[in-house]
Design a protein around this motif. Sequence first.
Motif, PDB file in Angstrom:
ATOM      1  N   VAL A 248       0.899  -1.156   0.000  1.00 43.09           N
ATOM      2  CA  VAL A 248       0.000   0.000   0.000  1.00 43.09           C
ATOM      3  C   VAL A 248       0.933   1.200   0.000  1.00 43.09           C
ATOM      4  O   VAL A 248       1.651   1.442   0.968  1.00 43.09           O
ATOM      5  N   ARG A 249       0.941   1.906  -1.126  1.00 45.91           N
ATOM      6  CA  ARG A 249       1.878   3.001  -1.326  1.00 45.91           C
ATOM      7  C   ARG A 249       1.236   4.347  -1.025  1.00 45.91           C
ATOM      8  O   ARG A 249       0.043   4.551  -1.244  1.00 45.91           O
TER       9      ARG A 249
ATOM     10  N   LEU B 232      -0.547   5.107   6.331  1.00 48.60           N
ATOM     11  CA  LEU B 232      -1.760   4.629   7.002  1.00 48.60           C
ATOM     12  C   LEU B 232      -3.003   5.300   6.419  1.00 48.60           C
ATOM     13  O   LEU B 232      -4.116   5.030   6.856  1.00 48.60           O
ATOM     14  N   ASP B 233      -2.812   6.161   5.435  1.00 50.52           N
ATOM     15  CA  ASP B 233      -3.920   6.854   4.780  1.00 50.52           C
ATOM     16  C   ASP B 233      -4.401   6.024   3.598  1.00 50.52           C
ATOM     17  O   ASP B 233      -4.049   6.274   2.446  1.00 50.52           O
ATOM     18  N   TRP B 234      -5.203   5.011   3.921  1.00 52.65           N
ATOM     19  CA  TRP B 234      -5.704   4.090   2.914  1.00 52.65           C
ATOM     20  C   TRP B 234      -7.021   4.598   2.341  1.00 52.65           C
ATOM     21  O   TRP B 234      -7.797   5.286   3.011  1.00 52.65           O
ATOM     22  N   LYS B 235      -7.282   4.216   1.112  1.00 50.66           N
ATOM     23  CA  LYS B 235      -8.587   4.474   0.507  1.00 50.66           C
ATOM     24  C   LYS B 235      -9.622   3.618   1.242  1.00 50.66           C
ATOM     25  O   LYS B 235      -9.285   2.640   1.907  1.00 50.66           O
ATOM     26  N   ALA B 236     -10.876   3.973   1.103  1.00 55.36           N
ATOM     27  CA  ALA B 236     -11.937   3.300   1.849  1.00 55.36           C
ATOM     28  C   ALA B 236     -11.990   1.793   1.593  1.00 55.36           C
ATOM     29  O   ALA B 236     -12.306   1.019   2.497  1.00 55.36           O
TER      30      ALA B 236
ATOM     31  N   GLU C 227      -9.626  -4.840  -0.507  1.00 53.99           N
ATOM     32  CA  GLU C 227      -8.755  -5.374  -1.554  1.00 53.99           C
ATOM     33  C   GLU C 227      -7.785  -6.406  -0.967  1.00 53.99           C
ATOM     34  O   GLU C 227      -7.540  -7.452  -1.581  1.00 53.99           O
ATOM     35  N   ILE C 228      -7.262  -6.121   0.209  1.00 53.73           N
ATOM     36  CA  ILE C 228      -6.339  -7.055   0.866  1.00 53.73           C
ATOM     37  C   ILE C 228      -7.077  -8.328   1.264  1.00 53.73           C
ATOM     38  O   ILE C 228      -6.585  -9.438   1.075  1.00 53.73           O
ATOM     39  N   LEU C 229      -8.285  -8.176   1.792  1.00 55.28           N
ATOM     40  CA  LEU C 229      -9.085  -9.349   2.167  1.00 55.28           C
ATOM     41  C   LEU C 229      -9.453 -10.189   0.941  1.00 55.28           C
ATOM     42  O   LEU C 229      -9.470 -11.421   1.013  1.00 55.28           O
TER      43      LEU C 229
END
Length: 170
Positions: free
Chosen positions: A52-53, A83-87, A92-94
């Motif tokens: 996660v970039r 740590l600022d991930w999209k909603a 996506e990881i799951l």
Amino acid sequence: MLALGLALASCSSKPTYRVDAATYDAFWLWAGVPPQPGLKRAKTIYLLAGEVRRDSGRFISLRPGIPHLSVPELWLVVRVDTLDWKADTSGEILAEFNKWQAAGNRLAGVQIDFDARTRHLDRYASFLRAFRARLPQRTRLSVTGLLDWSANGDPAALQSLDLPPASGPG
């Protein structure tokens, strides 16, 4: 003569230390690294799946396909630099986790590899609690940590990293 002796002493070869992989049964592997013979005896493998970039805040797979490893315990590793991930990044990881399981892998859990700043461990703990809540109940969460945390981290912030088990759907 003394100067020459000191110069020669500083050029002497230093002892080399080698890691004997045969003495270990857990390995952390980057994407794109060919498998080594010693991995056949591995009981646990942490396999880098993606990142996660900061520039996108999204999960980016680093693998051309879904691996299938017959190892007793496999961890899907996500390298994170924000740590600022999209909603929907957690989703996506799951989804990637579910694909790996559907391929027959025995997944133990997800490992987040993030160099959290020592003075912001409380924010990291909050982030991990939110991510943990999204994981299936039997899925474990692992994180990497910095040595600086134990030396300079706030004890309360360090204690907050002791996360409860997931309460989400199994």
